[in-house]
Design a protein around this motif. Structure first.
Motif, PDB file in Angstrom:
ATOM      1  N   ASN A  22       0.759  -1.186   0.013  1.00  0.00           N
ATOM      2  CA  ASN A  22       0.089  -0.016  -0.059  1.00  0.00           C
ATOM      3  C   ASN A  22       0.955   1.338  -0.011  1.00  0.00           C
ATOM      4  O   ASN A  22       1.578   1.438   1.020  1.00  0.00           O
ATOM      5  CB  ASN A  22      -0.843  -0.103   1.204  1.00  0.00           C
ATOM      6  N   PRO A  23       0.922   2.065  -0.956  1.00  0.00           N
ATOM      7  CA  PRO A  23       1.824   3.143  -1.072  1.00  0.00           C
ATOM      8  C   PRO A  23       1.337   4.370  -0.313  1.00  0.00           C
ATOM      9  O   PRO A  23       2.299   5.208   0.037  1.00  0.00           O
ATOM     10  CB  PRO A  23       1.861   3.513  -2.615  1.00  0.00           C
ATOM     11  N   LEU A  24      -0.087   4.572   0.010  1.00  0.00           N
ATOM     12  CA  LEU A  24      -0.562   5.844   0.717  1.00  0.00           C
ATOM     13  C   LEU A  24       0.104   5.936   1.827  1.00  0.00           C
ATOM     14  O   LEU A  24       0.562   7.222   2.216  1.00  0.00           O
ATOM     15  CB  LEU A  24      -2.095   5.469   0.976  1.00  0.00           C
ATOM     16  N   PRO A  25       0.355   4.929   2.903  1.00  0.00           N
ATOM     17  CA  PRO A  25       0.974   5.256   4.127  1.00  0.00           C
ATOM     18  C   PRO A  25       2.297   5.715   4.010  1.00  0.00           C
ATOM     19  O   PRO A  25       2.977   6.495   4.585  1.00  0.00           O
ATOM     20  CB  PRO A  25       1.018   4.100   4.900  1.00  0.00           C
ATOM     21  N   GLN A  26       2.962   5.414   3.034  1.00  0.00           N
ATOM     22  CA  GLN A  26       4.478   5.943   2.545  1.00  0.00           C
ATOM     23  C   GLN A  26       4.468   7.251   2.234  1.00  0.00           C
ATOM     24  O   GLN A  26       5.406   7.973   2.723  1.00  0.00           O
ATOM     25  CB  GLN A  26       4.969   4.690   1.485  1.00  0.00           C
ATOM     26  N   ALA A  27       3.465   7.710   1.649  1.00  0.00           N
ATOM     27  CA  ALA A  27       3.622   9.037   1.023  1.00  0.00           C
ATOM     28  C   ALA A  27       3.245  10.014   2.355  1.00  0.00           C
ATOM     29  O   ALA A  27       3.711  10.889   2.416  1.00  0.00           O
ATOM     30  CB  ALA A  27       2.250   9.376   0.244  1.00  0.00           C
ATOM     31  N   LEU A  28       2.128   9.379   3.108  1.00  0.00           N
ATOM     32  CA  LEU A  28       1.729  10.067   4.302  1.00  0.00           C
ATOM     33  C   LEU A  28       2.838  10.339   5.359  1.00  0.00           C
ATOM     34  O   LEU A  28       3.303  11.250   5.951  1.00  0.00           O
ATOM     35  CB  LEU A  28       0.460   9.339   4.997  1.00  0.00           C
ATOM     36  N   VAL A  29       3.787   9.245   5.567  1.00  0.00           N
ATOM     37  CA  VAL A  29       4.897   9.299   6.453  1.00  0.00           C
ATOM     38  C   VAL A  29       5.940  10.161   5.764  1.00  0.00           C
ATOM     39  O   VAL A  29       6.552  10.802   6.632  1.00  0.00           O
ATOM     40  CB  VAL A  29       5.312   7.712   6.635  1.00  0.00           C
ATOM     41  N   LEU A  30       6.180  10.185   4.619  1.00  0.00           N
ATOM     42  CA  LEU A  30       6.893  11.059   3.995  1.00  0.00           C
ATOM     43  C   LEU A  30       6.771  12.609   4.349  1.00  0.00           C
ATOM     44  O   LEU A  30       7.707  13.311   4.910  1.00  0.00           O
ATOM     45  CB  LEU A  30       7.293  11.048   2.554  1.00  0.00           C
ATOM     46  N   THR A  31       5.434  12.922   4.110  1.00  0.00           N
ATOM     47  CA  THR A  31       5.030  14.259   4.780  1.00  0.00           C
ATOM     48  C   THR A  31       5.164  14.666   6.229  1.00  0.00           C
ATOM     49  O   THR A  31       5.900  15.398   6.572  1.00  0.00           O
ATOM     50  CB  THR A  31       3.406  14.328   4.379  1.00  0.00           C
ATOM     51  N   ALA A  32       5.123  13.623   7.145  1.00  0.00           N
ATOM     52  CA  ALA A  32       5.096  13.691   8.426  1.00  0.00           C
ATOM     53  C   ALA A  32       6.603  13.674   8.788  1.00  0.00           C
ATOM     54  O   ALA A  32       6.779  14.438   9.788  1.00  0.00           O
ATOM     55  CB  ALA A  32       4.459  12.450   9.075  1.00  0.00           C
ATOM     56  N   ILE A  33       7.463  13.015   8.301  1.00  0.00           N
ATOM     57  CA  ILE A  33       8.895  13.048   8.428  1.00  0.00           C
ATOM     58  C   ILE A  33       9.334  14.666   7.925  1.00  0.00           C
ATOM     59  O   ILE A  33      10.062  15.161   9.084  1.00  0.00           O
ATOM     60  CB  ILE A  33       9.792  12.073   7.663  1.00  0.00           C
ATOM     61  N   VAL A  34       8.907  15.096   7.066  1.00  0.00           N
ATOM     62  CA  VAL A  34       9.390  16.523   6.761  1.00  0.00           C
ATOM     63  C   VAL A  34       8.933  17.459   7.703  1.00  0.00           C
ATOM     64  O   VAL A  34       9.822  18.185   8.168  1.00  0.00           O
ATOM     65  CB  VAL A  34       8.835  16.645   5.086  1.00  0.00           C
ATOM     66  N   ILE A  35       7.635  17.336   8.266  1.00  0.00           N
ATOM     67  CA  ILE A  35       7.246  18.384   9.118  1.00  0.00           C
ATOM     68  C   ILE A  35       8.003  18.127  10.319  1.00  0.00           C
ATOM     69  O   ILE A  35       8.655  18.911  11.034  1.00  0.00           O
ATOM     70  CB  ILE A  35       6.011  18.172   9.447  1.00  0.00           C
TER      71      ILE A  35
END
Lengths: 128, 485
Positions: free
Chosen positions: A69-82
């Motif tokens: 599932n690629p969605l949580p990976q996209a989400l986690v990338l956003t969260a890491i940046v923030i």
């Protein structure tokens, strides 16, 4: 595998909370950023570890054998940046506090909220 | 249409960028900032008119329709919140032109203010849980920049406390969003609502509770409000008004959206608990205010106290309760910001925020005394001001449902609020100034400050005298949300 991830999250949160509760300011903000790392792992784990059907498949294509599932990976990338930005900010903040006031102990951090005056009434705000 | 729905995000974001680019030309920067603020006001008015005429407006980004793409949905609640955000942005930026405790001029001040407005506006309109988290973070980062702006030890101290306690909130928010996603596979509000109705409510309860706690930290509810009185009073007046008006209310809005719209089928025990939290928030907030003598600190504690009333409206778990909460949020944003702004005018004229060091303002400035009384008595809930109707709707519903203890606590807190407001009024206006030779400064530049505060006071009076349109609007807003009558 998900169990190993769960244990890792537990350990990171425990370490983060322990540090965040410290009176030393630097430990405190590092603790907060550790909890942030644990939160990122939780987002990652929410997509399940291992193969599963991705949420969106283009018409006519089939699911790959080893897709995740690629969605949580996209989400986690956003969260890491923030989280990274906030960690940088908080570290600079603590360093500025330390160098300007010499205080690195949250118990003595009473600049914004001065303790009550001798008569028990709130201390007048001298700077304004 | 799509542009209109996203305008509460795009306009302040563009203004933020433009003011950043014009940072080395202060006059141009100020003009751009004001133009952006009033353009936002116009866009949100148009958006509200559009939503009134055609119902909820939706935009899905990148062509990915819901539930897969990120969606902005402007229903009546979201659109009215965006409008009130724009009103507050314009009022505080006009107030900043006066010399009543303005924020110190600096190249990064206005870009940060507009970034904050962008975060708040987008949080009110997004229909995606993770997107909501991102806007909370945008707000947090902009707020941290503004808090640390003064760079004196008191500002840095306040920033650190604000950061650490709020970071717990956002991290809990992120974790519970992840859990909810793991449990339902959705982030879109509409899809979550459908998933919540299909699933066993008890299975989702822990995640909903965690999410609600995260929002309550942001809203400043008991017992997790410590970040608010630790930081708000260090801000210069326009920023304090902006923070007081908007930031906690985004938290309340999120609780309302979560429990009054998406997960209405949550077991009643959660609403019972929320009701007691609301009562404790009211009582502890007002008691904290009673002890203080600094106007800003009194007003900061009253934010917490008033948050309790809004949460009470949500905790009643009925359509009328939701109506009360919506009415209360709109009324409170106007009144609270105005109180902070008028306190700054008092500070400019009398020389201090500390009530023990000022006084005697009524004689030279009687109309300022009247101007202060309008939002102060509205906060207390004296008819015919807007606060009376807000409290009336919430309390009537509480009594109808048989929650007599909650209603009694709300009335008692009303009396204590009256005590605090009268304390400010008698100390600042009525008693003699402790310094016998004191004269109000003659050269104070207060015209923009009066323009902003009188406009907000007129709004309060207008809502008080004609509550019907707003009450009806709140009713329609509640009807478009998930709760059955």
């Amino acid at each position: 595998m998900i169990w190993a991830l769960a244990v890792a999250i537990f350990a990171t949160v425990a370490a983060g909370v322990y540090l965040a509760l410290a009176r030393d300011l630097l430990r405190c903000v590092i603790g907060v950023s550790l909890i942030g790392a644990a939160a990122n792992l939780v987002v990652f784990a929410a997509g399940r570890v291992g193969t599963m059907a991705p949420p969106v498949i283009p018409e006519g294509e089939t699911v790959l054998a080893a897709a995740v599932n690629p969605l949580p990976q996209a989400l986690v990338l956003t969260a890491i940046v923030i989280g990274f930005a906030l960690t940088c900010f908080s570290l600079v903040l603590v360093l500025a506090l330390k160098s300007r006031t010499g205080v690195a102990d949250s118990e003595r951090l009473r600049f914004a909220e001065p303790p009550p005056a001798a008569d028990g009434k709130p201390a007048p705000d001298e700077e304004r | 249409m799509a542009l209109l729905v996203t305008s509460p995000l795009l306009v302040p974001l563009a203004t933020s960028l433009l003011t950043l680019l014009s940072a080395d030309r202060p006059r141009l920067q100020r003009a751009l900032s004001l133009a952006g603020a009033f353009l936002l006001l116009g866009c949100t008015l148009a958006l509200l008119a559009q939503v009134e005429a055609n119902g909820t407006a939706r935009v899905a980004f990148g062509g990915w329709q819901a539930p897969f793409g990120i969606e902005f949905a402007a229903d009546r609640l979201g659109a009215s919140m965006a409008l009130i955000t724009a009103i507050m942005g314009a009022a505080t930026l006009v107030f900043q032109l006066s010399d009543a405790d303005p924020a110190p001029e600096s190249p990064t001040l206005l870009p940060l203010v507009h970034a904050l407005l962008a975060g708040v506006g987008a949080a009110f309109l997004t229909a995606d849980l993770f997107n909501l988290y991102v806007w909370f973070e945008v707000m947090l980062i902009a707020a941290l920049g503004l808090l640390a702006h003064g760079a004196a030890p008191r500002h840095l101290d306040a920033t650190l406390k604000y950061f650490v306690l709020n970071a717990f909130g956002t991290l809990l928010l992120l974790m519970s969003i992840a859990y909810l996603y793991g449990a339902t596979g959705h982030l879109n509000f509409g899809a979550l609502e459908a998933a919540g109705q299909a699933a066993d409510p008890l299975r989702l309860l822990p995640f909903v509770v965690a999410l609600a706690v995260a929002f309550l930290i942001k809203a400043g509810a008991f017992p997790v409000y410590a970040w608010l009185p630790a930081s708000y009073h260090t801000l210069p007046a326009p920023l304090a008004a902006l923070f007081a008006a908007l930031l906690t209310k985004v938290g309340v809005y999120a609780v309302l959206r979560l429990l009054g719209d998406i997960f209405v089928s949550t077991p009643g025990l959660l609403f019972e608990a929320l009701g007691w939290i609301a009562v404790a928030t009211m009582v502890f907030g007002v008691l904290g205010a009673a002890w203080h003598w600094d106007m800003r600190r009194i007003l900061a504690f009253h934010i917490i106290s008033q948050i309790g009333y809004m949460l009470l409206g949500i905790a009643l778990a009925s359509r009328e309760g939701t109506v009360g909460a919506v009415f209360y949020i709109i009324h409170h944003i106007i009144v609270k910001a105005n109180l902070f702004l008028i306190a700054a005018i008092v500070f400019r004229l009398a020389g201090s925020y500390d009530l023990r060091r000022i006084g005697g303002l009524y004689k030279p400035r009687p109309w300022l005394g009247v101007l202060f009384l309008i939002p102060a008595l509205s906060l207390v809930g004296i008819p015919p001001l807007s606060g009376f109707w807000a409290k009336f709707i919430v309390l009537r519903e509480a009594l109808l449902q048989g929650h007599y203890v909650w209603a009694a606590a709300a009335l008692l807190v009303g009396f204590l609020t009256l005590y605090s407001m009268m304390k400010i009024w008698f100390e600042a206006f009525w008693k003699k100034h402790p310094d016998a030779g004191w004269q109000p400064p003659a050269e104070a530049r207060l015209a923009p400050a009066f323009a902003a505060t009188v406009a907000l006071a007129l709004l309060t009076v207008a809502i008080g005298l004609w509550p019907e349109p707003l009450a009806q609007f709140a009713q329609q807003a509640a009807e478009s949300m998930g709760r059955a009558p």
